[in-house]
Motif scaffolding. Sequence first.
Motif, PDB file in Angstrom:
ATOM      1  N   SER A   1       0.836  -1.206   0.000  1.00 19.52           N
ATOM      2  CA  SER A   1       0.000   0.000   0.000  1.00 19.52           C
ATOM      3  C   SER A   1       0.866   1.249   0.000  1.00 19.52           C
ATOM      4  CB  SER A   1      -0.932   0.002   1.218  1.00 19.52           C
ATOM      5  OG  SER A   1      -1.791  -1.120   1.193  1.00 19.52           O
ATOM      6  N   VAL A   2       1.893   1.260   0.848  1.00 20.22           N
ATOM      7  CA  VAL A   2       2.802   2.415   0.899  1.00 20.22           C
ATOM      8  C   VAL A   2       3.538   2.564  -0.427  1.00 20.22           C
ATOM      9  CG1 VAL A   2       4.870   3.344   2.001  1.00 20.22           C
ATOM     10  CG2 VAL A   2       3.063   2.307   3.394  1.00 20.22           C
ATOM     11  N   LEU A   3       3.958   1.443  -1.001  1.00 16.89           N
ATOM     12  CA  LEU A   3       4.672   1.501  -2.276  1.00 16.89           C
ATOM     13  C   LEU A   3       3.802   2.092  -3.372  1.00 16.89           C
ATOM     14  CD1 LEU A   3       7.141   0.782  -4.032  1.00 16.89           C
ATOM     15  CD2 LEU A   3       6.135  -1.494  -4.361  1.00 16.89           C
ATOM     16  N   LEU A   4       2.560   1.621  -3.487  1.00 13.41           N
ATOM     17  CA  LEU A   4       1.666   2.139  -4.529  1.00 13.41           C
ATOM     18  C   LEU A   4       1.367   3.622  -4.318  1.00 13.41           C
ATOM     19  CD1 LEU A   4      -0.835  -0.853  -4.873  1.00 13.41           C
ATOM     20  CD2 LEU A   4       0.900  -0.132  -6.520  1.00 13.41           C
ATOM     21  N   MET A   5       1.106   4.004  -3.072  1.00 13.52           N
ATOM     22  CA  MET A   5       0.826   5.410  -2.791  1.00 13.52           C
ATOM     23  C   MET A   5       2.042   6.272  -3.099  1.00 13.52           C
ATOM     24  SD  MET A   5      -0.530   7.216   0.713  1.00 13.52           S
ATOM     25  CE  MET A   5       1.038   7.009   1.555  1.00 13.52           C
ATOM     26  N   ALA A   6       3.226   5.796  -2.711  1.00  9.78           N
ATOM     27  CA  ALA A   6       4.440   6.570  -2.952  1.00  9.78           C
ATOM     28  C   ALA A   6       4.706   6.727  -4.447  1.00  9.78           C
ATOM     29  CB  ALA A   6       5.624   5.897  -2.260  1.00  9.78           C
ATOM     30  N   MET A   7       4.503   5.675  -5.207  1.00  9.52           N
ATOM     31  CA  MET A   7       4.700   5.759  -6.665  1.00  9.52           C
ATOM     32  C   MET A   7       3.702   6.726  -7.288  1.00  9.52           C
ATOM     33  SD  MET A   7       5.449   1.730  -7.540  1.00  9.52           S
ATOM     34  CE  MET A   7       5.538   2.023  -9.305  1.00  9.52           C
ATOM     35  N   ALA A   8       2.441   6.662  -6.821  1.00 11.67           N
ATOM     36  CA  ALA A   8       1.427   7.569  -7.364  1.00 11.67           C
ATOM     37  C   ALA A   8       1.770   9.026  -7.039  1.00 11.67           C
ATOM     38  CB  ALA A   8       0.056   7.202  -6.798  1.00 11.67           C
ATOM     39  N   MET A   9       2.172   9.289  -5.812  1.00 12.44           N
ATOM     40  CA  MET A   9       2.508  10.651  -5.418  1.00 12.44           C
ATOM     41  C   MET A   9       3.755  11.152  -6.138  1.00 12.44           C
ATOM     42  SD  MET A   9       0.084  11.585  -3.532  1.00 12.44           S
ATOM     43  CE  MET A   9       0.777  13.160  -3.013  1.00 12.44           C
ATOM     44  N   PHE A  10       4.695  10.263  -6.355  1.00 10.27           N
ATOM     45  CA  PHE A  10       5.904  10.655  -7.096  1.00 10.27           C
ATOM     46  C   PHE A  10       5.546  11.069  -8.523  1.00 10.27           C
ATOM     47  CE2 PHE A  10       9.441   9.685  -9.922  1.00 10.27           C
ATOM     48  CZ  PHE A  10      10.487  10.348  -9.308  1.00 10.27           C
ATOM     49  N   MET A  11       4.680  10.284  -9.174  1.00  6.41           N
ATOM     50  CA  MET A  11       4.286  10.607 -10.545  1.00  6.41           C
ATOM     51  C   MET A  11       3.494  11.905 -10.594  1.00  6.41           C
ATOM     52  SD  MET A  11       5.725   8.388 -12.358  1.00  6.41           S
ATOM     53  CE  MET A  11       4.996   8.931 -13.900  1.00  6.41           C
ATOM     54  N   ILE A  12       2.618  12.124  -9.596  1.00  8.13           N
ATOM     55  CA  ILE A  12       1.856  13.380  -9.550  1.00  8.13           C
ATOM     56  C   ILE A  12       2.795  14.562  -9.373  1.00  8.13           C
ATOM     57  CG2 ILE A  12       0.202  14.698  -8.181  1.00  8.13           C
ATOM     58  CD1 ILE A  12      -1.244  12.044  -7.623  1.00  8.13           C
ATOM     59  N   THR A  13       3.738  14.445  -8.450  1.00 14.02           N
ATOM     60  CA  THR A  13       4.701  15.529  -8.204  1.00 14.02           C
ATOM     61  C   THR A  13       5.563  15.786  -9.430  1.00 14.02           C
ATOM     62  OG1 THR A  13       4.774  14.827  -5.890  1.00 14.02           O
ATOM     63  CG2 THR A  13       6.496  16.341  -6.620  1.00 14.02           C
ATOM     64  N   LEU A  14       5.845  14.714 -10.175  1.00 13.25           N
ATOM     65  CA  LEU A  14       6.701  14.850 -11.354  1.00 13.25           C
ATOM     66  C   LEU A  14       5.973  15.514 -12.512  1.00 13.25           C
ATOM     67  CD1 LEU A  14       9.442  14.101 -12.727  1.00 13.25           C
ATOM     68  CD2 LEU A  14       8.363  11.941 -13.398  1.00 13.25           C
ATOM     69  N   THR A  15       4.690  15.244 -12.675  1.00  9.77           N
ATOM     70  CA  THR A  15       3.975  15.685 -13.882  1.00  9.77           C
ATOM     71  C   THR A  15       3.047  16.872 -13.664  1.00  9.77           C
ATOM     72  OG1 THR A  15       2.209  14.084 -13.430  1.00  9.77           O
ATOM     73  CG2 THR A  15       4.017  13.353 -14.841  1.00  9.77           C
ATOM     74  N   TYR A  16       2.606  17.103 -12.414  1.00  6.02           N
ATOM     75  CA  TYR A  16       1.563  18.111 -12.211  1.00  6.02           C
ATOM     76  C   TYR A  16       2.062  19.552 -12.316  1.00  6.02           C
ATOM     77  CZ  TYR A  16      -2.279  20.697 -10.112  1.00  6.02           C
ATOM     78  OH  TYR A  16      -3.281  21.593  -9.873  1.00  6.02           O
ATOM     79  N   PRO A  17       3.148  19.965 -11.627  1.00  6.33           N
ATOM     80  CA  PRO A  17       3.500  21.397 -11.627  1.00  6.33           C
ATOM     81  C   PRO A  17       3.959  21.889 -12.996  1.00  6.33           C
ATOM     82  CG  PRO A  17       5.237  20.120 -10.617  1.00  6.33           C
ATOM     83  CD  PRO A  17       4.121  19.162 -10.875  1.00  6.33           C
ATOM     84  N   ALA A  18       3.661  23.162 -13.260  1.00  5.67           N
ATOM     85  CA  ALA A  18       4.104  23.778 -14.526  1.00  5.67           C
ATOM     86  C   ALA A  18       5.605  24.002 -14.523  1.00  5.67           C
ATOM     87  CB  ALA A  18       3.367  25.096 -14.766  1.00  5.67           C
ATOM     88  N   GLU A  19       6.172  24.255 -13.352  1.00  3.85           N
ATOM     89  CA  GLU A  19       7.619  24.442 -13.247  1.00  3.85           C
ATOM     90  C   GLU A  19       8.089  23.875 -11.910  1.00  3.85           C
ATOM     91  OE1 GLU A  19       7.819  28.927 -11.407  1.00  3.85           O
ATOM     92  OE2 GLU A  19       7.882  28.663 -13.587  1.00  3.85           O
ATOM     93  N   PHE A  20       9.353  23.453 -11.891  1.00  2.70           N
ATOM     94  CA  PHE A  20       9.899  22.844 -10.693  1.00  2.70           C
ATOM     95  C   PHE A  20      10.448  23.921  -9.763  1.00  2.70           C
ATOM     96  CE2 PHE A  20      10.052  19.123 -13.430  1.00  2.70           C
ATOM     97  CZ  PHE A  20       9.544  18.161 -12.556  1.00  2.70           C
ATOM     98  N   ASN A  21      10.307  23.690  -8.469  1.00  2.00           N
ATOM     99  CA  ASN A  21      10.927  24.549  -7.470  1.00  2.00           C
ATOM    100  C   ASN A  21      11.454  23.669  -6.344  1.00  2.00           C
ATOM    101  OD1 ASN A  21       8.664  23.864  -5.878  1.00  2.00           O
ATOM    102  ND2 ASN A  21       7.507  25.613  -6.716  1.00  2.00           N
TER     103      ASN A  21
END
Length: 588
Positions: A525-545
Motif C-alpha cells: 500500500s505504501v509503495l503504490l501510494m508513494a509511486m502515485a505521489m511521485f508521478m503526480i509531483t513529477l507531472t503536475y506542476p508547470a515548473e519545478f521549485n
Amino acid sequence: MEDDNEVYDDMNLYITPESFIVEPNGSGEVLIIGRHDKVTRVQPTGGQLLNLRPTRRICGVLGTIHLLSCDYLLVVTHRLFVGVLNGSIVWRLAGYDIIPYIPNAIQRKENETYLQMLRKTLDTKYFYFSYRYDLTHTMQRRRELQAQTVRQGLLQRADPRFVWNGHVLQQFQCDKMERFQLPLIHGFVSVNQVQINGQTFFWSIVTRRSVQRAGTRLFCRGINDEGHVANFVETEQIVEFNGQHTSFVQTRGSMPFHWQQLPNLRYKPRPRLVPGKDHLSACAAHFRQQVQLYGAQVAVNLVDQKGAEGELEATFARLVKELANPMVKYEAFDFHHECRKMRWDRLNILIDRLTHDTERFAFYHCFDDGRLVSTQTGVFRTNCIDCLDRTNVVQSMLARRSLTSVLQKLGILHVGQPVEQASRGFEDLFKGVWADNADLISLQYSGTGALKTDFTRTGKRTKAGALQDGKNSMIRYYLNNFADGRRQDGIDLFLGNYLINDNEGGALPSPLEWRRGWRFFAFPSVLLMAMAMFMITLTYPAEFNTENLLFMLFWSAMIAVSATGILHYGVEFVQWPRLFPPVAFRGA
C-alpha cells in the motif's frame, strides 16, 4: 504385444439418482457405482439399463476422489491419437469430467477451491495412456516382469512410480474391474515413422514423470528420507524395425541429499543444505533403489562449481565418495563455465568422457519372437539445479550417441556413419522432438518452456534463443513466487499426499484459511501510494521549485523503503502451499 486383458476404450455412462452405470460397448458386463453407498460392483449385463438413455459417451475411467462436499467420479471424455507403439495405440488426454456423487451444500466455498486445484492439475500438459500397452515400464523391465504379470490387469502390472492417477484408482476398485481402471502417465510421448538409407523404422521417445516427491520448481527440491528425489524423470528412446525392438533409458532427478531453494521474491533464491538431516543415508537409499532398478549409475552433475551451486556440487561429490559404491560413478561438468561465450561445442568434451560408459551400458535389443540380443546394464543419471534445461541438452546428446550405435547394429546406418549425417530430415526431427521433450517437462514442473532449447533444435546457441530464455525466466519468476503454491497443493491433492478431513472448516480449521501479517498489506500500500505521489509531483506542476524537488525526494525515499521492506520480508509475499507449508515459512 500385450495380452488380451486390455482396458475398455469405448463406453456409455448412465447417470441415475441412485448410481453411475458404465457400459462398455460390445461387452457383456457393466460397472455399477452407488452414488449413496459408494459401493462399486461389476455385473453381467441384464436389466440394469432398461428404459435408460446414456448420459454421455466416455473413453476411460480415471477413478474417484473424496473432497469436502462429496466423492467425485473422474472420467475421460476426449482423447487425441499420438501413435502406435509396439503394436498398441497411445493416446493423449484431451478432455475429462469431474462428476459429483451426491453434492452437499455445506462447505461449498472450500470445496470449490479443491475442485479448482484438481482441474489445474489435470489441465497440465500432457497426460498419456494406452488401453493395451503398459506405458509405465521400459521395454526391458516389461520383459523381466512378464512371467509374473501376464494375467494381471494394466493397472496391477504398472509401475506405481509413474501412475499419476494411482491414488484415485485405489479408491475405486472391486472384483473383476481391472478392465475399467485406466492408468495415466505424465510426461511426453512422441512416435515417429522415419526413413534413412531407404530403410523405414519407428523412432519414439517416452518420458515418464515420477509421482514420488512430485511438485513445482522451488517448492520441491532435493530428497526425502525414503530416498525419493524431486523431479525424477525416466526417458526411454525406442526403435522398432523389422520385428526388432531396442530401448535406451536415461534418468534425471534432483541432487540426492536434503537441500532446498524456497522462493523469497529474489530472482534466484540461494539454495541451501537442510540442517540436521542425514544426507548420507538418504543418498545411499536413493542409489540403492536406482541400482536395483537400472543397474550401474553414472551421476552426471551439470551445476556450477562455484558459488551456492558449487557448495551443492561439493556435497554431492563428497557423498558419492563416502558411499564407496562401485556401481555409482560421479562425473561433474560445470556447464555454464565450460560453455561460456556460447562455446556449446565444448559439450563434446563431456560426451567423449562418457563414451566408455555408453559402450559399457549398451542398450536393450530383442526380437518379436522373444529372442534377446542384449540388455542395458546401467543408466546416466543427469542433473542440473532444476533437472530441466542443461540436463535435457546433455541427455539429447547421449541419446544421439546411443541411436547411432543402435541404427548401425540394425543395419540401417552404414558402419562408421553417424546418425546426424545420414538424413537432414531426421536430424531436424530428432532435434525438434528432444526440444519438445524439454519444453513439456519444463512446463509441467516450472510453468514455462525449457531454456536453451534453441541449441537442441538448431545445434547452436542463438541470440533469439537467449531472448526467449530471458522471457521464460521472467515468467518462471512470477509463477514461482505468486502461483506455484496453489499448483503444488493441486498436485498433492491429486496424488493423495493430502487427504481431506470432513471436519475441515468446522471442528477443524481449514488449511485453506491463511491469515496474512500486517506487512503483506502495509508495504505494498505504501509503495503504490508513494509511486502515485511521485508521478503526480513529477507531472503536475508547470515548473519545478525547491518544494517540488523535496516532495520528489521524499516519495522516492518512501518507494525505496517500501520496496526494500518487501524484499526483506519476501517470504511473507510469496504464495505458499497451504496443504503442506514449508517449515521455513511456518516459522517466519
